[in-house]
Design a protein around this motif. Sequence first.
Motif, PDB file in Angstrom:
ATOM      1  N   TYR A 110     -14.175  16.193   8.646  1.00  0.00           N
ATOM      2  CA  TYR A 110     -13.309  16.471   7.355  1.00  0.00           C
ATOM      3  C   TYR A 110     -13.247  14.880   6.430  1.00  0.00           C
ATOM      4  CZ  TYR A 110      -8.907  16.566   8.112  1.00  0.00           C
ATOM      5  OH  TYR A 110      -7.450  16.019   9.018  1.00  0.00           O
ATOM      6  N   ALA A 111     -12.928  15.342   5.050  1.00  0.00           N
ATOM      7  CA  ALA A 111     -12.533  14.527   4.100  1.00  0.00           C
ATOM      8  C   ALA A 111     -11.915  15.932   2.718  1.00  0.00           C
ATOM      9  CB  ALA A 111     -13.918  13.559   4.074  1.00  0.00           C
ATOM     10  N   VAL A 112     -10.787  14.663   2.768  1.00  0.00           N
ATOM     11  CA  VAL A 112     -10.065  15.388   1.495  1.00  0.00           C
ATOM     12  C   VAL A 112     -10.441  14.313   0.369  1.00  0.00           C
ATOM     13  CG1 VAL A 112      -8.187  16.156  -0.393  1.00  0.00           C
ATOM     14  CG2 VAL A 112      -8.761  16.860   2.183  1.00  0.00           C
ATOM     15  N   HIS A 113     -11.572  14.485  -0.647  1.00  0.00           N
ATOM     16  CA  HIS A 113     -11.535  13.427  -1.586  1.00  0.00           C
ATOM     17  C   HIS A 113     -11.651  13.606  -3.180  1.00  0.00           C
ATOM     18  CE1 HIS A 113     -15.565  15.303  -2.185  1.00  0.00           C
ATOM     19  NE2 HIS A 113     -15.173  16.025  -0.960  1.00  0.00           N
ATOM     20  N   ILE A 168     -20.624  12.685   3.373  1.00  0.00           N
ATOM     21  CA  ILE A 168     -21.021  12.393   3.746  1.00  0.00           C
ATOM     22  C   ILE A 168     -21.968  12.249   4.049  1.00  0.00           C
ATOM     23  CG2 ILE A 168     -21.152  14.077   5.788  1.00  0.00           C
ATOM     24  CD1 ILE A 168     -18.546  15.619   5.251  1.00  0.00           C
ATOM     25  N   PHE A 169     -22.112  12.489   2.507  1.00  0.00           N
ATOM     26  CA  PHE A 169     -24.246  12.471   2.931  1.00  0.00           C
ATOM     27  C   PHE A 169     -24.526  12.182   1.028  1.00  0.00           C
ATOM     28  CE2 PHE A 169     -24.154  17.104   3.063  1.00  0.00           C
ATOM     29  CZ  PHE A 169     -25.274  17.578   1.963  1.00  0.00           C
ATOM     30  N   ASP A 170     -25.704  11.139   0.652  1.00  0.00           N
ATOM     31  CA  ASP A 170     -26.382  12.064  -0.432  1.00  0.00           C
ATOM     32  C   ASP A 170     -27.792  12.510  -0.421  1.00  0.00           C
ATOM     33  OD1 ASP A 170     -24.515  10.428  -2.073  1.00  0.00           O
ATOM     34  OD2 ASP A 170     -25.017   8.642  -1.137  1.00  0.00           O
ATOM     35  N   LEU A 171     -28.353  13.330  -0.426  1.00  0.00           N
ATOM     36  CA  LEU A 171     -29.347  14.361  -0.598  1.00  0.00           C
ATOM     37  C   LEU A 171     -30.233  13.979  -0.960  1.00  0.00           C
ATOM     38  CD1 LEU A 171     -29.076  18.054  -2.496  1.00  0.00           C
ATOM     39  CD2 LEU A 171     -28.922  17.706  -0.193  1.00  0.00           C
ATOM     40  N   GLY A 172     -31.353  13.603  -0.457  1.00  0.00           N
ATOM     41  CA  GLY A 172     -32.595  12.626  -0.592  1.00  0.00           C
ATOM     42  C   GLY A 172     -32.529  11.636   0.004  1.00  0.00           C
ATOM     43  N   GLU A 173     -31.262  10.817   0.031  1.00  0.00           N
ATOM     44  CA  GLU A 173     -30.901   9.288   0.967  1.00  0.00           C
ATOM     45  C   GLU A 173     -31.105   9.534   2.312  1.00  0.00           C
ATOM     46  OE1 GLU A 173     -31.564   6.605  -0.662  1.00  0.00           O
ATOM     47  OE2 GLU A 173     -31.661   7.862  -2.471  1.00  0.00           O
ATOM     48  N   SER A 174     -31.191   8.789   3.397  1.00  0.00           N
ATOM     49  CA  SER A 174     -31.006   8.859   5.183  1.00  0.00           C
ATOM     50  C   SER A 174     -29.408   8.298   5.473  1.00  0.00           C
ATOM     51  CB  SER A 174     -31.722   7.185   5.072  1.00  0.00           C
ATOM     52  OG  SER A 174     -32.867   7.227   5.234  1.00  0.00           O
ATOM     53  N   ALA A 175     -29.367   9.139   6.609  1.00  0.00           N
ATOM     54  CA  ALA A 175     -28.413  10.042   7.060  1.00  0.00           C
ATOM     55  C   ALA A 175     -27.587   8.964   7.495  1.00  0.00           C
ATOM     56  CB  ALA A 175     -28.584  11.251   8.304  1.00  0.00           C
ATOM     57  N   SER A 176     -26.281   8.601   7.585  1.00  0.00           N
ATOM     58  CA  SER A 176     -25.891   7.311   8.237  1.00  0.00           C
ATOM     59  C   SER A 176     -25.298   7.616   9.407  1.00  0.00           C
ATOM     60  CB  SER A 176     -24.312   7.409   8.146  1.00  0.00           C
ATOM     61  OG  SER A 176     -23.647   8.869   7.969  1.00  0.00           O
ATOM     62  N   ILE A 177     -25.192   6.933  10.757  1.00  0.00           N
ATOM     63  CA  ILE A 177     -25.972   6.985  11.372  1.00  0.00           C
ATOM     64  C   ILE A 177     -24.963   7.679  12.707  1.00  0.00           C
ATOM     65  CG2 ILE A 177     -23.657   4.905  12.293  1.00  0.00           C
ATOM     66  CD1 ILE A 177     -27.124   5.475  14.377  1.00  0.00           C
TER      67      ILE A 177
END
Length: 309
Positions: free
Chosen positions: A113-116, A122-131
Amino acid sequence: MTEHDTRRRFLTTSGGLVALALSGCLGDGGGDGEMDGGDGMDGEDGMDGEDGTNGDDGMNGSDETDGDDETDGGDGMAESVAVRIRIENVTPPDFYPADTSTGGAVWITPGAYAVHDGENPIFDLGESASIGLEALAEAGPPTGFEGEEGLVDELDGATEVHRSGAYTPDDTVADPNDPMGSVPGAPPIAPGGAFEFAVDVSPGQRLSVASMFVPSNDVFVSTEEGGIGLWPEDGDPVDGDVTDAVALFDAGTEPNAEPPGTGPDQAPAQDAPDQGADEDGVVRRLSDVDDGHEYPAVEDVVQVTVTPT
């Protein structure tokens, strides 16, 4: 093989990479309460009720609200309140056939989780997922593949994130997978189970979460691009059901070759966390993925509620 045996196997195969990451991440800097049980996600080796990330172990040894694992981005003396987050598995226990790898159930793993501020980090739609997201979506652990940064590490280093961490088996408040307590603190949660954790929040801040959807190749539950608004600038802290701010996503890291619960490269059937072909795709809403398989609607998978404490 019983459902409990299947889950034990999932904990062994997907959890062997967890202990190093948790001991190096969730206890990093603060020196308190590291994951020291070994190399698994079960009651003996890692993310369990005894060796979990609770007590007073923040990710940087500083500001914490209630003993959960989190970081503080230096909010100083800003006005804040504690809110309790509940993530409950509301999937029917027999959504899939009984001969699938989870006995027909959908499981939800521990997550990050993240408070931001701003968008979901956590991700950007249409972009590659982080490792880190790849590891969570394919195998479950928010702490990453062995030797790689996990999602909790990535969120800890994000500039827009004020607090981050993992909700773990120690945050499980119900676990129908283990009604007799024979697998202490073992993830993931079955239908009827829930995670609960508390965070501090200030006006304008938002929440994002992510957990793996089991059984699958790389499907995960997360908040939409904008996250969950926890405290509007011109209002009061949110109190109630916020499930409409979450969705099911496909990480685009592994092909959905077989129906959920039938593929050898899916959790919990896979023999190694990073097993399966690389898809080299991008993060998409699951509703936009035409793989021919059946998945429940997100509101039939989880219910997410926020309660000021």
